[in-house]
Design an enzyme around this catalytic site. Structure first.
Site, PDB file in Angstrom:
ATOM      1  N   HIS A 128       1.513  -8.395  -0.537  1.00 54.92           N
ATOM      2  CA  HIS A 128       1.228  -7.604  -1.742  1.00 54.92           C
ATOM      3  C   HIS A 128      -0.238  -7.879  -2.061  1.00 54.92           C
ATOM      4  O   HIS A 128      -0.572  -8.948  -2.572  1.00 54.92           O
ATOM      5  CB  HIS A 128       2.168  -8.087  -2.851  1.00 54.92           C
ATOM      6  CG  HIS A 128       2.018  -7.407  -4.168  1.00 54.92           C
ATOM      7  ND1 HIS A 128       2.765  -6.311  -4.550  1.00 54.92           N
ATOM      8  CD2 HIS A 128       1.208  -7.671  -5.230  1.00 54.92           C
ATOM      9  CE1 HIS A 128       2.453  -5.950  -5.780  1.00 54.92           C
ATOM     10  NE2 HIS A 128       1.486  -6.757  -6.222  1.00 54.92           N
ATOM     11  N   HIS A 143     -24.931  16.637  11.547  1.00 53.30           N
ATOM     12  CA  HIS A 143     -23.502  16.318  11.667  1.00 53.30           C
ATOM     13  C   HIS A 143     -22.694  17.573  11.953  1.00 53.30           C
ATOM     14  O   HIS A 143     -21.840  17.610  12.832  1.00 53.30           O
ATOM     15  CB  HIS A 143     -22.993  15.692  10.361  1.00 53.30           C
ATOM     16  CG  HIS A 143     -23.425  14.282  10.160  1.00 53.30           C
ATOM     17  ND1 HIS A 143     -22.548  13.263   9.932  1.00 53.30           N
ATOM     18  CD2 HIS A 143     -24.658  13.729  10.158  1.00 53.30           C
ATOM     19  CE1 HIS A 143     -23.211  12.131   9.795  1.00 53.30           C
ATOM     20  NE2 HIS A 143     -24.498  12.382   9.917  1.00 53.30           N
TER      21      HIS A 143
HETATM   22  C1  HCA Z   1       3.267  -8.476 -11.665  1.00 45.66           C
HETATM   23  C2  HCA Z   1       2.565  -9.336 -10.645  1.00 45.66           C
HETATM   24  C3  HCA Z   1       2.779  -8.915  -9.227  1.00 45.66           C
HETATM   25  C4  HCA Z   1       4.168  -9.289  -8.753  1.00 45.66           C
HETATM   26  C5  HCA Z   1       4.421  -8.988  -7.313  1.00 45.66           C
HETATM   27  C6  HCA Z   1       5.852  -9.214  -6.882  1.00 45.66           C
HETATM   28  C7  HCA Z   1       1.674  -9.609  -8.411  1.00 45.66           C
HETATM   29  O1  HCA Z   1       2.717  -7.415 -12.011  1.00 45.66           O
HETATM   30  O2  HCA Z   1       4.313  -8.826 -12.131  1.00 45.66           O
HETATM   31  O3  HCA Z   1       6.721  -9.444  -7.719  1.00 45.66           O
HETATM   32  O4  HCA Z   1       6.099  -9.155  -5.680  1.00 45.66           O
HETATM   33  O5  HCA Z   1       0.692  -8.964  -8.077  1.00 45.66           O
HETATM   34  O6  HCA Z   1       1.805 -10.815  -8.189  1.00 45.66           O
HETATM   35  O7  HCA Z   1       2.591  -7.508  -9.105  1.00 45.66           O
HETATM   36 CU    CU Z   2       0.812  -6.846  -8.195  1.00 41.75          CU
END
Ligand code: HCA
Ligand code: CU
Length: 401
Positions: free
Chosen positions: A202, A297
């Site tokens: 993430h 281009h």
């Molecule tokens: C949030 C934080 C989160 C959680 C990601 C997840 C992050 O907004 O609660 O629960 O996998 O960036 O850590 O988005």
């Molecule tokens: Cu997040």
């Protein structure tokens, strides 16, 4: 490679973009479009936030989509109950493990781990076939041993997926702070403890590196990647769905896996209801993403698109375009004249080019409708004869730039 899955969190993280709040019918439409593209997991919302999100998560979960529908929850019984009542097949719970956040919450690591394990055990007991993800929030800036201990306890309690969260967009590919190293080290440490969860990544975009970090995570064995449409999310947002899918399809051997030609429709929908225009230079989905402008281009790209394109626009439902402005050369104008008149005339093109450059210098492009107006306004000596008759064709002109 083939087990890679995309988790879209436009409806959860994306709604954490200031002022973005999709109405229920739009949330449903976004989920449908994501499903059409073949997105594997749709994180449909955090049910505690509002009654509207709660009922939207429920109705998306009941839609019979191919995608697995998920909800987000804090590590609290009440959050888990609400999410499960929505009928989701996937639940993501999170809890911080960094010393500074734990101090702030006046919690020890061991009591945090007890809570995490308890809530996972609770959710899994209530719904044994639930796919459960645990995220040590801010994983990458937390002490590594804290993240490993929490992840190990989570897996033992029944978590299927551990997500490595770069909550603040801190990571940088290629060095000690890379997602590649982080994911590799975490997998190794967990494996030594007899745990083999799926790993998700993430990646926030605070440094503009979210797509690169996501790819780094994939290279290290992450099999789930979180994304949002337009990279929406907290602060600078998250990994952009279209940018990531384009690279996976063009360069990582996932050509047929997702329906990328549907991306423009999804982006128009989300942009409209998020109230956030798609930047013209946004990779893959921006209006300029496949436009050639400068004379050099354009001329080369008309001869062979590969001269100035490394991504095939048709891969993502787009086609190459020629922009007409002060940077244009004769090749651009001749090409544009061909498309509106069916043929091009060198003398006419030269005169049109003067106008196009003049308009371009005022800071805008000339589209084909305006080009037609310019053509109509130019009086050529043999205007009575069909335009171009007896004139020089513009074939193989060289660039003026
Ligand atoms: C949030 C934080 C989160 C959680 C990601 C997840 C992050 O907004 O609660 O629960 O996998 O960036 O850590 O988005
Ligand atoms: Cu997040």
């Amino acid at each position: 490679m083939n087990s890679l899955r995309i988790l879209d969190t436009t409806l959860r993280e994306g709604e954490q973009t200031p002022s973005v709040c999709f109405p229920g019918h739009v949330r449903t439409a976004i989920a449908d479009e994501l499903d059409r593209i073949g997105i594997d997991i749709i994180e449909a919302g955090h049910p505690v936030v509002t009654q509207e999100i709660r009922s939207s998560v429920s109705s998306i979960a009941q839609r019979g989509l191919n995608a697995t529908i998920g909800a987000h929850a804090r590590s609290l019984e009440t959050d888990v109950d609400l999410a499960l009542e929505c009928g989701v097949g996937f639940l993501g719970v999170f809890y911080c493990v960094s010393d500074w956040r734990l101090n702030h919450l006046d919690r020890s690591l061991s009591s945090a781990i007890d809570r995490i394990a308890w809530v996972i055990d609770y959710a899994k007991n209530r719904r044994p076939n639930l796919v459960l993800r645990y995220t040590p929030e801010d994983t990458v800036r937390s002490p590594f041993s804290n993240a490993v201990s929490a992840a190990e306890a989570a897996v033992q309690a029944g978590a299927d997926i551990i997500s490595v969260a770069d909550t603040t967009g801190h990571m940088i590919p290629g060095g000690e702070r890379s997602m590649y190293d982080m994911v590799s080290r975490l997998r190794e440490a967990l494996s030594q403890r007899g745990c083999e969860p799926e790993i998700a990544v993430h990646c926030h975009n605070d440094r503009g590196l979210a797509v690169a970090n996501a790819l780094d995570g994939i290279r290290a064995g992450a099999s789930i990647v979180d994304v949002t449409v337009l990279g929406l999310g907290e602060r600078a947002g998250l990994t952009d769905l279209a940018s990531l899918l384009a690279v996976l399809a063009a360069d990582f051997g996932y050509g047929e896996r997702w329906q990328l030609a549907q991306l423009p429709k999804l982006y128009r929908l989300v942009s409209r209801y998020a109230g956030i225009p798609i930047p013209a230079n946004q990779p893959v989905t921006g209006s300029n993403a496949f436009s050639h402008c400068a004379g050099v281009h354009t001329q080369a790209a008309l001869a062979n698109p590969l001269h100035y394109q490394s991504l095939d626009p048709s891969l993502v439902g787009r086609s190459a375009e020629i922009a007409l402005d002060h940077m244009s050369g004769l090749a651009s104008v001749c090409h544009a004249l061909e498309s509106i008149e069916g043929r091009s005339d060198l003398e006419l093109a030269q005169q049109v080019l003067v106008e196009v450059k003049r308009i371009g210098q005022s800071g805008r492009t000339v589209d084909l409708d305006e080009l037609q107006l310019i053509v109509n306004s130019i009086e050529l000596p043999e205007q009575s004869a069909p335009r171009g008759l007896g004139r020089t064709e513009c074939a193989s002109v060289s660039s003026t730039r």
